[in-house]
Design a protein around this motif. Structure first.
Motif, PDB file in Angstrom:
ATOM      1  N   ARG A 179       1.011  -1.188  -0.178  1.00  0.00           N
ATOM      2  CA  ARG A 179       0.065  -0.028   0.446  1.00  0.00           C
ATOM      3  C   ARG A 179       0.686   1.575   0.204  1.00  0.00           C
ATOM      4  N   MET A 180       1.963   1.093   0.702  1.00  0.00           N
ATOM      5  CA  MET A 180       2.924   2.422   1.443  1.00  0.00           C
ATOM      6  C   MET A 180       3.254   2.725  -0.131  1.00  0.00           C
ATOM      7  N   LEU A 181       3.926   1.522  -1.556  1.00  0.00           N
ATOM      8  CA  LEU A 181       4.960   2.105  -2.163  1.00  0.00           C
ATOM      9  C   LEU A 181       3.880   2.039  -3.819  1.00  0.00           C
ATOM     10  N   ALA A 182       2.452   1.670  -3.695  1.00  0.00           N
ATOM     11  CA  ALA A 182       1.690   2.434  -4.451  1.00  0.00           C
ATOM     12  C   ALA A 182       1.774   3.474  -4.048  1.00  0.00           C
ATOM     13  N   GLU A 183       1.606   3.725  -2.735  1.00  0.00           N
ATOM     14  CA  GLU A 183       1.441   5.757  -2.743  1.00  0.00           C
ATOM     15  C   GLU A 183       2.684   6.340  -3.474  1.00  0.00           C
ATOM     16  N   GLN A 184       2.924   5.883  -2.721  1.00  0.00           N
ATOM     17  CA  GLN A 184       4.560   6.212  -3.278  1.00  0.00           C
ATOM     18  C   GLN A 184       5.260   6.715  -4.329  1.00  0.00           C
ATOM     19  N   ALA A 185       4.058   5.720  -5.671  1.00  0.00           N
ATOM     20  CA  ALA A 185       4.584   5.684  -6.738  1.00  0.00           C
ATOM     21  C   ALA A 185       3.294   6.057  -7.703  1.00  0.00           C
ATOM     22  N   GLU A 186       2.183   6.827  -7.026  1.00  0.00           N
ATOM     23  CA  GLU A 186       1.185   7.207  -7.545  1.00  0.00           C
ATOM     24  C   GLU A 186       1.514   8.603  -7.831  1.00  0.00           C
ATOM     25  N   SER A 187       2.030   9.307  -6.412  1.00  0.00           N
ATOM     26  CA  SER A 187       2.585  10.856  -6.274  1.00  0.00           C
ATOM     27  C   SER A 187       3.805  11.060  -7.421  1.00  0.00           C
ATOM     28  N   ALA A 188       4.259   9.867  -7.139  1.00  0.00           N
ATOM     29  CA  ALA A 188       5.599  10.320  -8.470  1.00  0.00           C
ATOM     30  C   ALA A 188       5.552   9.946  -9.490  1.00  0.00           C
ATOM     31  N   GLY A 189       4.277   9.877 -10.010  1.00  0.00           N
ATOM     32  CA  GLY A 189       3.871   9.127 -11.100  1.00  0.00           C
ATOM     33  C   GLY A 189       4.510   7.931 -11.938  1.00  0.00           C
ATOM     34  N   HIS A 190       4.909   7.058 -10.934  1.00  0.00           N
ATOM     35  CA  HIS A 190       5.539   5.642 -12.230  1.00  0.00           C
ATOM     36  C   HIS A 190       4.317   4.860 -11.913  1.00  0.00           C
ATOM     37  N   PRO A 191       3.973   4.087 -12.561  1.00  0.00           N
ATOM     38  CA  PRO A 191       3.252   2.689 -12.956  1.00  0.00           C
ATOM     39  C   PRO A 191       3.410   1.750 -11.715  1.00  0.00           C
ATOM     40  N   TYR A 192       2.449   1.914 -11.268  1.00  0.00           N
ATOM     41  CA  TYR A 192       2.679   0.270 -10.284  1.00  0.00           C
ATOM     42  C   TYR A 192       1.221  -0.412 -10.583  1.00  0.00           C
ATOM     43  N   LEU A 193       2.304  -1.579 -10.515  1.00  0.00           N
ATOM     44  CA  LEU A 193       1.354  -2.618 -11.274  1.00  0.00           C
ATOM     45  C   LEU A 193       1.078  -4.027 -10.558  1.00  0.00           C
ATOM     46  N   PRO A 194       0.078  -3.583  -9.673  1.00  0.00           N
ATOM     47  CA  PRO A 194      -0.039  -4.820  -8.086  1.00  0.00           C
ATOM     48  C   PRO A 194       0.141  -6.176  -8.952  1.00  0.00           C
ATOM     49  N   PHE A 195       0.929  -7.257  -7.972  1.00  0.00           N
ATOM     50  CA  PHE A 195       1.082  -8.503  -8.040  1.00  0.00           C
ATOM     51  C   PHE A 195      -0.611  -9.068  -7.674  1.00  0.00           C
ATOM     52  N   THR A 196      -1.318  -9.949  -9.203  1.00  0.00           N
ATOM     53  CA  THR A 196      -2.957 -10.639  -9.842  1.00  0.00           C
ATOM     54  C   THR A 196      -2.964 -12.211  -9.750  1.00  0.00           C
ATOM     55  N   MET A 197      -1.655 -12.615 -10.006  1.00  0.00           N
ATOM     56  CA  MET A 197      -1.805 -13.557 -10.722  1.00  0.00           C
ATOM     57  C   MET A 197      -2.190 -14.898  -9.245  1.00  0.00           C
ATOM     58  N   PRO A 198      -2.816 -15.599  -9.588  1.00  0.00           N
ATOM     59  CA  PRO A 198      -3.886 -16.674  -8.493  1.00  0.00           C
ATOM     60  C   PRO A 198      -2.340 -17.601  -8.003  1.00  0.00           C
ATOM     61  N   MET A 199      -2.194 -17.833  -6.914  1.00  0.00           N
ATOM     62  CA  MET A 199      -0.961 -19.083  -6.154  1.00  0.00           C
ATOM     63  C   MET A 199      -1.538 -20.505  -6.528  1.00  0.00           C
ATOM     64  N   GLN A 200      -1.875 -20.644  -7.609  1.00  0.00           N
ATOM     65  CA  GLN A 200      -1.909 -22.307  -8.025  1.00  0.00           C
ATOM     66  C   GLN A 200      -1.034 -22.425  -8.355  1.00  0.00           C
ATOM     67  N   GLN A 201      -1.095 -24.270  -8.698  1.00  0.00           N
ATOM     68  CA  GLN A 201       0.181 -24.921  -8.622  1.00  0.00           C
ATOM     69  C   GLN A 201       0.790 -24.816  -9.581  1.00  0.00           C
ATOM     70  N   ASP A 202       0.005 -24.419 -10.795  1.00  0.00           N
ATOM     71  CA  ASP A 202       1.341 -24.179 -11.833  1.00  0.00           C
ATOM     72  C   ASP A 202       1.835 -23.055 -12.745  1.00  0.00           C
ATOM     73  N   LEU A 203       1.613 -22.235 -11.184  1.00  0.00           N
ATOM     74  CA  LEU A 203       2.194 -21.039 -11.879  1.00  0.00           C
ATOM     75  C   LEU A 203       3.202 -21.183 -10.228  1.00  0.00           C
TER      76      LEU A 203
END
Length: 238
Positions: A179-203
């Motif tokens: 949360r803190m890094l996303a806020e920092q990136a938004e304030s500085a204008g840098h794209p912040y891409l959350p990790f969205t992949m599921p924790m499934q076995q084949d991944l």
């Protein structure tokens, strides 16, 4: 809550971490090139910085790792000139130190893949934020890169390899830092891409901690529009 419990549980957490380190399967960084050129279209100069996931741990070869998958995904769209600077165990602090030893060179975009070791090292969050700020400034000054793309932290609270309460503590700490890094990136204008992949076995790789080759492919695909967005071109159909 984790900030209050972590000091109280520190003897147990240390014991769990040491036991996990002794028993966990340690996968090597895969062989293969860490820089290259190829593809078609306008030139995109890309620097990939980060930890073991950036280095491709969990894949058999760099071609199947994040850098190789990015190069393959970009090949139809860009003449890619890329370089990988990543090490297992890297933190924001160690990455900053390494950045300052690299030669001055121009890049169009820098991809930053960090966070897990910042969480597991229990470094003070304010220090991590300060290191990230210095990384962003160093990227702009040393590499003249107009675009810094920052990837999010995987949900450590869902990693099956980690025992409780260590998993619970690290999961909450990762969420707070995310949360803190996303806020920092938004304030500085840098794209912040959350990790969205599921924790499934084949991944997941066989160590239960790192991405698999399939996960790296999905990750590269998710990054593709953010890399292409940097450099629109007249030569591509609208």
């Amino acid at each position: 809550m984790d900030r209050l419990l972590a000091p109280l549980l520190s003897p147990l957490l240390i014991a769990q971490a040491l036991r996990l380190r002794a028993r966990a399967l340690r996968l090597p960084e895969p062989p293969g090139p860490r820089r290259g050129t190829g593809g078609n279209g306008p030139t995109l100069r890309l620097l990939i910085l980060g930890d073991s996931s950036a280095a491709g741990v969990g894949a058999e070869h760099q071609d199947e790792a994040l850098s190789g998958q990015i190069a393959a995904a970009l090949a139809p769209h860009r003449q890619l000139d890329w370089r990988l600077e990543a090490r297992t165990g890297a933190t924001s602090r160690s990455t900053l130190a390494r950045l300052e030893t690299l030669p001055h060179q121009r890049y169009d975009a820098v991809l930053l893949v960090l966070g897990v070791n910042d969480v597991t090292s229990f470094a003070p969050l304010h220090r991590i934020l300060a290191d990230r700020d210095r990384i962003a400034r160093t990227v702009a000054e040393r590499f003249m890169a107009p675009r810094l793309i920052i990837t999010g932290i995987p949900p450590l609270g869902q990693f099956p390899l980690l025992p409780d309460p260590l998993r619970w503590i690290l999961g909450h700490r990762a969420t707070r830092l995310e949360r803190m890094l996303a806020e920092q990136a938004e304030s500085a204008g840098h794209p912040y891409l959350p990790f969205t992949m599921p924790m499934q076995q084949d991944l997941m790789a066989e160590d239960g901690f790192h991405p698999s080759a399939l996960a790296y492919m999905h990750w590269a695909t998710a990054l593709l529009p953010h890399l292409l967005d940097h450099c629109p071109t007249k030569s591509e159909p609208s």
